[in-house]
Design an enzyme around this catalytic site. Structure first.
Site, PDB file in Angstrom:
ATOM      1  N   LYS A  81       2.651 -44.896  -3.128  1.00  0.00           N
ATOM      2  CA  LYS A  81       4.080 -45.158  -3.335  1.00  0.00           C
ATOM      3  C   LYS A  81       4.474 -44.896  -4.783  1.00  0.00           C
ATOM      4  CE  LYS A  81       4.307 -48.397   0.453  1.00  0.00           C
ATOM      5  NZ  LYS A  81       4.487 -49.780   0.912  1.00  0.00           N
ATOM      6  N   CYS A 139       7.042 -53.142   8.868  1.00  0.00           N
ATOM      7  CA  CYS A 139       5.906 -54.029   8.590  1.00  0.00           C
ATOM      8  C   CYS A 139       6.372 -55.365   8.046  1.00  0.00           C
ATOM      9  CB  CYS A 139       4.896 -53.392   7.641  1.00  0.00           C
ATOM     10  SG  CYS A 139       4.104 -51.952   8.313  1.00  0.00           S
ATOM     11  N   ASP A 191       2.819 -59.130  -5.119  1.00  0.00           N
ATOM     12  CA  ASP A 191       2.709 -57.865  -4.389  1.00  0.00           C
ATOM     13  C   ASP A 191       3.690 -56.882  -5.038  1.00  0.00           C
ATOM     14  OD1 ASP A 191       2.902 -55.713  -2.710  1.00  0.00           O
ATOM     15  OD2 ASP A 191       3.235 -56.876  -0.880  1.00  0.00           O
ATOM     16  N   HIS A 211       5.687 -58.326   3.398  1.00  0.00           N
ATOM     17  CA  HIS A 211       5.093 -57.253   4.206  1.00  0.00           C
ATOM     18  C   HIS A 211       3.912 -57.866   4.976  1.00  0.00           C
ATOM     19  CE1 HIS A 211       2.718 -53.542   4.842  1.00  0.00           C
ATOM     20  NE2 HIS A 211       3.797 -52.849   4.548  1.00  0.00           N
TER      21      HIS A 211
HETATM   22  C1  LIG Z   1       3.740 -50.584   1.437  1.00  0.00           C
HETATM   23  C2  LIG Z   1       3.666 -52.021   1.090  1.00  0.00           C
HETATM   24  C3  LIG Z   1       2.466 -52.728   1.178  1.00  0.00           C
HETATM   25  C4  LIG Z   1       1.198 -52.118   1.705  1.00  0.00           C
HETATM   26  O1  LIG Z   1       0.837 -50.946   1.039  1.00  0.00           O
HETATM   27  P1  LIG Z   1      -0.462 -50.161   1.584  1.00  0.00           P
HETATM   28  O2  LIG Z   1      -0.474 -48.911   0.825  1.00  0.00           O
HETATM   29  O3  LIG Z   1      -0.206 -49.930   3.055  1.00  0.00           O
HETATM   30  O4  LIG Z   1      -1.612 -51.053   1.357  1.00  0.00           O
HETATM   31  C5  LIG Z   1       2.461 -54.047   0.818  1.00  0.00           C
HETATM   32  N1  LIG Z   1       3.575 -54.652   0.380  1.00  0.00           N
HETATM   33  C6  LIG Z   1       4.749 -54.012   0.273  1.00  0.00           C
HETATM   34  C7  LIG Z   1       5.935 -54.739  -0.259  1.00  0.00           C
HETATM   35  C8  LIG Z   1       4.832 -52.677   0.628  1.00  0.00           C
HETATM   36  O5  LIG Z   1       6.005 -52.040   0.529  1.00  0.00           O
END
Ligand SMILES: *Cc1c(COP(=O)(O)O)cnc(C)c1O
Length: 410
Positions: A230, A368, A204, A127
């Site tokens: 999320k 993204c 991540d 991302h």
């Molecule tokens: C959504 C996402 C992010 C970023 O999350 P934020 O809430 O925007 O900071 C980073 N890595 C992955 C794999 C994501 O799906």
């Protein structure tokens, strides 16, 4: 509320008020969970109750409400820590989101530990939040960003990874689960190899945290980030897990209230973990809400959620394969419930607009992860991402909407 006795998707759906919404006169089919998930009533109530009966600033007052707010905030930290297998709540730092957690590590750890000629290793499916902070660090320090390549299926090339590791590698930063492709990466194996090469590891976990059980101890990683919105929790709250020894040795990141132990105009000294990395008033209600979210998930059972989503993924994969002119993007054998695809002759944005008219919310674009699109030679994909409350009927609604789009575009 749904309990651990059985996975009852109807009961779970009843816990999420927004799922009763109608859009364009038809029931909402929400398949954009990789962007953000909806919130169960337990989370909404925790937020409401916090402000209605416990609101005060934390760690500062001797008065009753401040003590109550502090207890709720610290209790949420402990429960969220247990949810990801952290050994000690001091290793759980509240951030705004996953992005902020990565920036904290890139800047506080990175500036102190990455120098000219060093290397930072990420993967081809990251991302933007796990690319740009490292680019900024490398530019500032004269270090080099290297990228683990992937195959067309969306799997990482692990032999190439082994070759890329060297004594110059300072940190490996990889996603446990790709938001664009659904690939589940072998983060345990990645961590072991990095440690053998003398590098540390940031995982991540923004996607992994709500699709599969996570145990940072079993992964062995040094840092792990997640984002509350999320994980069925509020926006504006996230977590950076870090091993205590590394966090202790790191300089602070932002300066301000709460992160100090003493301040004079000549010099200041730093507070203990985790407060050293939590400058300013935190998102107290957000932490409380995220605590309620992990309790809610725990009551259902992450392994049951994963089993339900696996079943939906298999059903959805088969159903989408039957749609004429549709190609799935991301076909790794280890995959979570994210279905990225393109359709011959229809731009993903047009597709997204047409299925929205049928009440179906999907994401279209580069998600993204622009380098993933470049690597696969496509401008964008359409993406249906499934969560615990989705059903086979909703996948059928998506497929029906795709057939309709096919008719419109001939
Ligand atoms: C959504 C996402 C992010 C970023 O999350 P934020 O809430 O925007 O900071 C980073 N890595 C992955 C794999 C994501 O799906």
């Amino acid at each position: 509320m749904a309990t651990a006795t059985a996975f009852d998707v109807t009961a779970i759906r009843a816990d999420f008020p927004i799922l009763g919404t109608e859009v364009h006169g038809t029931p909402l089919v929400y398949l954009d969970n990789a962007a953000t998930t909806q919130k169960p009533r337990a989370v909404l109530q925790a937020l409401q109750e916090y402000y209605a009966s416990s609101n005060a600033n934390v760690h500062r007052g001797v008065h009753y409400l401040s003590g109550k707010a502090t207890d709720l905030f610290e209790d949420a930290r402990a429960r969220i820590g247990r949810f990801i297998g952290a050994a000690d709540p001091r290793e759980v730092i509240f951030t705004r989101n996953a992005t902020e957690g990565i920036n904290l590590v890139a800047q506080a750890w990175g500036r102190a530990n990455v120098g000219a000629g060093d290397e930072v290793l990420i993967s081809a499916m990251e991302h933007h939040s796990n690319i740009v902070p490292w680019q900024m660090l490398c530019e500032e320090k004269g270090a080099t960003l290297r990228v683990i390549p992937m195959f067309d299926s969306g799997e990482l090339d692990m032999d190439a990874y082994a070759r890329l590791l060297s004594p110059r590698t300072r940190i490996v930063a990889v996603s446990a689960l790709s938001n664009a492709l659904g690939t589940v990466n072998p983060v345990e194996q990645i961590t072991r190899a990095a440690h053998e090469a003398g590098a540390i590891v940031l995982v991540d976990g923004a996607q992994a945290a709500y699709h599969m059980p996570v145990d940072v101890g079993a992964i062995g990683c040094d840092f792990f980030v997640l984002t509350g919105h999320k994980l069925y929790g509020p926006t504006g709250i996230g977590v950076l897990y870090g091993r205590a020894a590394i966090l202790d040795a790191m300089p602070p990141w932002q300066g301000g209230g709460d992160m100090i132990s003493s301040v004079t105009f000549e010099r200041s000294t730093w507070n203990v973990l985790p407060y050293k990395f939590e400058a300013g008033t935190p998102h107290i209600a957000g932490a409380v809400g995220l605590g309620a979210a992990v309790d809610y998930i725990g009551a259902i059972g992450m392994d049951r959620i994963q089993a339900h989503e696996r079943e939906l993924l298999a059903y959805g994969t088969e159903a989408l394969r039957q749609v004429p002119g549709l190609t799935l993007i991301g076909t790794a054998p280890r995959k979570a419930s994210i279905l990225s695809f393109v359709m011959d002759g229809i731009h993903p944005h047009d597709l997204g607009t047409i299925v929205d008219r049928e009440g179906v919310a999907i994401r279209t674009g580069h998600h993204c992860a622009q380098p993933v699109m470049d690597r696969l030679g496509i401008p964008a994909t359409a993406r249906a991402s499934l969560a615990m409350y989705n059903t086979r009927e909703e996948i059928d609604a998506l497929v029906a909407a795709l057939h309709k789009a096919r008719k419109v575009f001939g």
